[in-house]
Design a protein around this motif. Structure first.
Motif, PDB file in Angstrom:
ATOM      1  N   VAL A 156      49.365 -58.795 -18.711  1.00 39.21           N
ATOM      2  CA  VAL A 156      49.023 -58.807 -17.289  1.00 39.21           C
ATOM      3  C   VAL A 156      49.864 -59.863 -16.591  1.00 39.21           C
ATOM      4  CG1 VAL A 156      46.686 -57.850 -17.389  1.00 39.21           C
ATOM      5  CG2 VAL A 156      47.025 -60.280 -17.835  1.00 39.21           C
ATOM      6  N   TRP A 157      50.204 -59.620 -15.339  1.00 38.51           N
ATOM      7  CA  TRP A 157      51.054 -60.544 -14.594  1.00 38.51           C
ATOM      8  C   TRP A 157      50.950 -60.261 -13.099  1.00 38.51           C
ATOM      9  CZ3 TRP A 157      52.564 -55.992 -16.632  1.00 38.51           C
ATOM     10  CH2 TRP A 157      53.405 -55.173 -15.893  1.00 38.51           C
ATOM     11  N   ALA A 158      51.536 -61.142 -12.301  1.00 40.53           N
ATOM     12  CA  ALA A 158      51.598 -60.975 -10.848  1.00 40.53           C
ATOM     13  C   ALA A 158      53.038 -60.690 -10.448  1.00 40.53           C
ATOM     14  CB  ALA A 158      51.088 -62.224 -10.134  1.00 40.53           C
ATOM     15  N   GLN A 159      53.217 -59.803  -9.450  1.00 41.70           N
ATOM     16  CA  GLN A 159      54.565 -59.448  -9.007  1.00 41.70           C
ATOM     17  C   GLN A 159      54.516 -58.941  -7.568  1.00 41.70           C
ATOM     18  OE1 GLN A 159      56.785 -57.226 -11.873  1.00 41.70           O
ATOM     19  NE2 GLN A 159      58.568 -56.948 -10.558  1.00 41.70           N
ATOM     20  N   ASP A 160      55.612 -59.154  -6.873  1.00 46.88           N
ATOM     21  CA  ASP A 160      55.767 -58.643  -5.517  1.00 46.88           C
ATOM     22  C   ASP A 160      55.981 -57.135  -5.576  1.00 46.88           C
ATOM     23  OD1 ASP A 160      56.227 -58.368  -2.818  1.00 46.88           O
ATOM     24  OD2 ASP A 160      58.269 -59.117  -2.900  1.00 46.88           O
ATOM     25  N   SER A 161      55.243 -56.415  -4.763  1.00 47.05           N
ATOM     26  CA  SER A 161      55.409 -54.963  -4.685  1.00 47.05           C
ATOM     27  C   SER A 161      56.365 -54.625  -3.545  1.00 47.05           C
ATOM     28  CB  SER A 161      54.061 -54.287  -4.427  1.00 47.05           C
ATOM     29  OG  SER A 161      54.239 -52.937  -4.062  1.00 47.05           O
ATOM     30  N   PRO A 162      57.240 -53.635  -3.723  1.00 47.26           N
ATOM     31  CA  PRO A 162      58.133 -53.234  -2.628  1.00 47.26           C
ATOM     32  C   PRO A 162      57.410 -52.462  -1.533  1.00 47.26           C
ATOM     33  CG  PRO A 162      58.436 -51.809  -4.537  1.00 47.26           C
ATOM     34  CD  PRO A 162      57.519 -52.906  -4.973  1.00 47.26           C
ATOM     35  N   ASP A 163      56.124 -52.147  -1.754  1.00 48.25           N
ATOM     36  CA  ASP A 163      55.398 -51.278  -0.823  1.00 48.25           C
ATOM     37  C   ASP A 163      54.539 -52.017   0.189  1.00 48.25           C
ATOM     38  OD1 ASP A 163      56.447 -49.079  -2.219  1.00 48.25           O
ATOM     39  OD2 ASP A 163      54.789 -49.135  -3.651  1.00 48.25           O
ATOM     40  N   THR A 164      54.364 -53.334   0.046  1.00 47.32           N
ATOM     41  CA  THR A 164      53.527 -54.081   0.989  1.00 47.32           C
ATOM     42  C   THR A 164      54.212 -55.393   1.358  1.00 47.32           C
ATOM     43  OG1 THR A 164      52.291 -55.478  -0.566  1.00 47.32           O
ATOM     44  CG2 THR A 164      51.516 -53.203  -0.288  1.00 47.32           C
ATOM     45  N   THR A 165      53.606 -56.093   2.304  1.00 46.82           N
ATOM     46  CA  THR A 165      54.118 -57.412   2.705  1.00 46.82           C
ATOM     47  C   THR A 165      53.330 -58.539   2.041  1.00 46.82           C
ATOM     48  OG1 THR A 165      52.672 -57.408   4.649  1.00 46.82           O
ATOM     49  CG2 THR A 165      54.912 -56.558   4.937  1.00 46.82           C
ATOM     50  N   TYR A 166      52.409 -58.221   1.136  1.00 49.87           N
ATOM     51  CA  TYR A 166      51.677 -59.264   0.419  1.00 49.87           C
ATOM     52  C   TYR A 166      52.616 -60.044  -0.507  1.00 49.87           C
ATOM     53  CZ  TYR A 166      47.648 -56.445   1.858  1.00 49.87           C
ATOM     54  OH  TYR A 166      46.723 -55.733   2.586  1.00 49.87           O
ATOM     55  N   ASN A 167      52.238 -61.267  -0.806  1.00 52.78           N
ATOM     56  CA  ASN A 167      53.063 -62.080  -1.699  1.00 52.78           C
ATOM     57  C   ASN A 167      53.072 -61.550  -3.125  1.00 52.78           C
ATOM     58  OD1 ASN A 167      52.611 -63.652   0.652  1.00 52.78           O
ATOM     59  ND2 ASN A 167      53.175 -65.500  -0.455  1.00 52.78           N
ATOM     60  N   SER A 168      51.916 -61.075  -3.596  1.00 56.40           N
ATOM     61  CA  SER A 168      51.854 -60.615  -4.982  1.00 56.40           C
ATOM     62  C   SER A 168      50.695 -59.656  -5.201  1.00 56.40           C
ATOM     63  CB  SER A 168      51.733 -61.805  -5.941  1.00 56.40           C
ATOM     64  OG  SER A 168      50.594 -62.580  -5.630  1.00 56.40           O
ATOM     65  N   HIS A 169      50.907 -58.753  -6.139  1.00 52.86           N
ATOM     66  CA  HIS A 169      49.886 -57.858  -6.665  1.00 52.86           C
ATOM     67  C   HIS A 169      49.703 -58.201  -8.143  1.00 52.86           C
ATOM     68  CE1 HIS A 169      50.543 -54.485  -3.457  1.00 52.86           C
ATOM     69  NE2 HIS A 169      51.030 -55.631  -3.021  1.00 52.86           N
ATOM     70  N   MET A 170      48.685 -57.608  -8.779  1.00 51.83           N
ATOM     71  CA  MET A 170      48.470 -57.839 -10.201  1.00 51.83           C
ATOM     72  C   MET A 170      48.633 -56.533 -10.964  1.00 51.83           C
ATOM     73  SD  MET A 170      45.255 -59.643 -12.104  1.00 51.83           S
ATOM     74  CE  MET A 170      45.082 -60.719 -10.687  1.00 51.83           C
ATOM     75  N   TYR A 171      49.301 -56.628 -12.142  1.00 54.39           N
ATOM     76  CA  TYR A 171      49.639 -55.439 -12.918  1.00 54.39           C
ATOM     77  C   TYR A 171      49.217 -55.618 -14.368  1.00 54.39           C
ATOM     78  CZ  TYR A 171      52.489 -54.367  -8.856  1.00 54.39           C
ATOM     79  OH  TYR A 171      52.916 -54.112  -7.572  1.00 54.39           O
ATOM     80  N   ILE A 172      49.043 -54.458 -15.052  1.00 51.52           N
ATOM     81  CA  ILE A 172      48.722 -54.443 -16.469  1.00 51.52           C
ATOM     82  C   ILE A 172      49.539 -53.356 -17.155  1.00 51.52           C
ATOM     83  CG2 ILE A 172      46.786 -52.821 -16.215  1.00 51.52           C
ATOM     84  CD1 ILE A 172      45.340 -54.369 -18.432  1.00 51.52           C
ATOM     85  N   ALA A 173      49.904 -53.603 -18.417  1.00 50.43           N
ATOM     86  CA  ALA A 173      50.590 -52.606 -19.248  1.00 50.43           C
ATOM     87  C   ALA A 173      50.283 -52.900 -20.704  1.00 50.43           C
ATOM     88  CB  ALA A 173      52.098 -52.637 -19.008  1.00 50.43           C
ATOM     89  N   ARG A 174      50.429 -51.884 -21.549  1.00 50.44           N
ATOM     90  CA  ARG A 174      50.306 -52.108 -22.987  1.00 50.44           C
ATOM     91  C   ARG A 174      51.555 -52.814 -23.486  1.00 50.44           C
ATOM     92  NH1 ARG A 174      47.562 -47.125 -26.219  1.00 50.44           N
ATOM     93  NH2 ARG A 174      48.119 -48.570 -27.897  1.00 50.44           N
ATOM     94  N   MET A 175      51.380 -53.672 -24.466  1.00 50.60           N
ATOM     95  CA  MET A 175      52.519 -54.378 -25.033  1.00 50.60           C
ATOM     96  C   MET A 175      53.141 -53.568 -26.159  1.00 50.60           C
ATOM     97  SD  MET A 175      51.348 -58.398 -25.027  1.00 50.60           S
ATOM     98  CE  MET A 175      53.027 -59.004 -25.243  1.00 50.60           C
ATOM     99  N   ASN A 176      54.444 -53.723 -26.295  1.00 54.75           N
ATOM    100  CA  ASN A 176      55.213 -53.124 -27.378  1.00 54.75           C
ATOM    101  C   ASN A 176      55.666 -54.270 -28.266  1.00 54.75           C
ATOM    102  OD1 ASN A 176      56.804 -51.564 -29.010  1.00 54.75           O
ATOM    103  ND2 ASN A 176      58.472 -51.361 -27.531  1.00 54.75           N
ATOM    104  N   GLY A 177      54.865 -54.593 -29.294  1.00 54.22           N
ATOM    105  CA  GLY A 177      55.115 -55.806 -30.045  1.00 54.22           C
ATOM    106  C   GLY A 177      54.701 -57.016 -29.224  1.00 54.22           C
ATOM    107  N   ALA A 178      55.426 -58.114 -29.381  1.00 54.03           N
ATOM    108  CA  ALA A 178      55.085 -59.345 -28.671  1.00 54.03           C
ATOM    109  C   ALA A 178      56.018 -59.638 -27.503  1.00 54.03           C
ATOM    110  CB  ALA A 178      55.119 -60.522 -29.643  1.00 54.03           C
ATOM    111  N   THR A 179      57.071 -58.850 -27.337  1.00 61.68           N
ATOM    112  CA  THR A 179      58.116 -59.240 -26.382  1.00 61.68           C
ATOM    113  C   THR A 179      58.439 -58.168 -25.341  1.00 61.68           C
ATOM    114  OG1 THR A 179      59.852 -58.448 -27.881  1.00 61.68           O
ATOM    115  CG2 THR A 179      59.175 -60.760 -28.073  1.00 61.68           C
TER     116      THR A 179
END
Length: 475
Positions: free
Chosen positions: A168-191
């Motif tokens: 999980v992490w925070a990142q700027d979305s190209p679709d809004t003017t907010y500073n950051s959104h929060m995202y989740i994804a499955r990991m592939n190994g540790a990296t």
């Protein structure tokens, strides 16, 4: 009659002697702040018995690591630099918010960094260490941790649910003017990550937009009680910084945004002379049982010269509690100093007290000026998914509905701990970090009866109503 009474007393003594007490929690008496001038703190307790801590340092030029066998000991522990920003290149600007994990027999730290020519162009990186004690060996060179698109990104964290590893992490979305959104994804190994990247939160409430266009950042995962929780930080990083909460069932599809519930109100915010509590992590106390909230905050409201360059965000810790429905209850930040875990009333501003240090079984509890002595220290031991045993440190006995009474104004006192329903208490969230204590046997709440705020005022049980006479906080 005397002989008969003696026989009854002897039987009671034998019964109590044969009763096996469940394991108690740890009395949390952390001296805050624990670590000066460290923010965005991540702590990992390893199987070797050590706590490993990393955090943002005020110069934003290094990834730092320390370890200790106690949480308090992290404040004076030796530090080692795992990575130092070079004078030029992609990682020569600012280094923010490292996280530490132990995966597949190796240590990993994840962090964001930027070039000195564009310090807000933060991107995620990872480094690796294969030594048993990562303080003693060199870490690998940083490698990019790619998220699928290029924009401002930070605050990496990961967790495991039902054998599946998530990032999980925070990142700027190209679709809004907010500073950051929060995202989740499955990991592939540790990296790396694989498959779908899902947005699980964006700023939607006014308290997430104070002083900024909109911020949700600093995800802090916690899996417990059949649920997955992610605490996050919102608003400007001054006194308006605060924690919000996302939750999902641990059986749900965590990559489906509909699986996540965003709690409508902040769960932890400025109070008691502690300003802008935010971005941290969760760990357990030395007993491996008591849950601990780790966060940073300042001792004053207005950063100087600004929120980013003011160095005085300090690492703090305190016990994390659990509500009657199984959700975490954060309470209020404890004030600076070695705070004993008292129970302070909202109406009286006095503390629940083993009055006159009375160790007689059945001694009533009363109110008294908060002073931090053992008569006012209370250990909250979480039992199951709903209730607490509350033990007084002076007597070693437990807060009890003395006659398991369901009648209003029932006596509350201290008796030998047995885990009976009369000693079972649930936390009811009353907002802004205040709680009520509901007794399971009496189905009523601990009450400052007749609103008497004087020293020695009697406490009792009364139907739960959420008024100030039934609102309490720790500290």
């Amino acid at each position: 009659m005397r002989a008969r009474a003696a026989l009854v007393l002897a039987a009671v003594v034998v019964l109590l002697a044969s009763f096996v007490q469940p394991a108690s929690a740890q009395f949390i008496t952390v001296g805050n702040p624990v670590v000066q001038q460290r923010a965005d703190t991540a702590i990992y307790k390893h199987t070797d018995g050590y706590y490993y801590m990393t955090a943002s340092v005020p110069d934003y030029k290094r990834v730092e690591l320390r370890r200790a066998t106690t949480l308090q000991g992290l404040g004076t522990a030796t530090t080692a630099n795992a990575f130092v920003a070079p004078s030029s290149g992609a990682l020569s600007g600012w280094i923010w918010a490292p996280d530490i994990r132990y995966y597949d027999g190796a240590w990993y730290m994840y962090f964001s960094a930027s070039p000195s020519t564009a310090t807000f162009a933060q991107r995620l990186y990872w480094i690796r260490n294969t030594c048993a004690n990562p303080m003693t060996c060199a870490w690998s060179a940083p490698q990019r941790f790619t998220t699928g698109w290029e924009s401002f990104q930070l605050d990496a964290a990961s967790f495991v649910n039902r054998g599946v590893r998530y990032f999980v992490w925070a990142q700027d979305s190209p679709d809004t003017t907010y500073n950051s959104h929060m995202y989740i994804a499955r990991m592939n190994g540790a990296t790396g990550i694989t498959g779908t990247v899902t947005e699980i939160a964006r700023p939607t409430y006014s308290w997430e937009m104070e002083g900024v266009a909109g911020v949700v950042e600093g995800p802090s995962p916690l899996v417990k009680n059949g649920r997955v929780y992610i605490a996050y930080s919102a608003s400007a990083t001054d006194s308006r910084y605060k924690l919000g909460l996302l939750s999902s069932w641990d059986t749900a599809d965590l990559l489906d945004p509909a699986s996540w519930y965003k709690h409508p109100n902040p769960v932890f915010q400025t109070a008691n002379g502690v300003y802008g509590p935010g971005h941290g992590s969760f760990t357990v106390a030395e007993d491996n049982t008591t849950d601990v909230l780790v966060y940073h905050a300042r001792d004053y409201a207005t950063p100087t010269p600004d929120a980013l360059t003011d160095p005085n965000r300090h690492t703090r810790m305190q016990q994390l509690y659990w509500r009657e429905n199984g959700d975490p209850f954060f309470g209020q930040p404890l004030p600076n100093g070695t705070t004993r875990p008292g129970i302070r009333g909202a109406h009286s501003n006095r503390c629940v007290d083993n009055y006159n240090l009375d160790t007689t079984p059945g001694a009533l509890v009363r109110l008294y000026d908060c002073n931090g002595n053992t008569a006012q220290e209370w250990e909250f031991s979480y039992r199951g998914v709903s209730w607490y045993e509350i033990r007084n440190r002076n007597t070693g006995t437990c807060l009890t509905d003395l006659n398991a009474s369901t009648t209003a104004n029932a006596d509350v006192g201290l008796t030998v701990c047995t885990s009976a329903a009369a000693q079972q208490w649930t936390l009811l969230d009353q907002g802004s970090g205040w709680f009520s204590l509901r007794n399971v046997a009496g189905a009523m709440c601990l009450d400052n009866y007749e609103w008497n705020a004087a020293n020695g005022a009697r406490l009792s049980l009364y139907p739960c109503n959420g008024t100030a006479a039934q609102r309490w906080r720790r500290g």
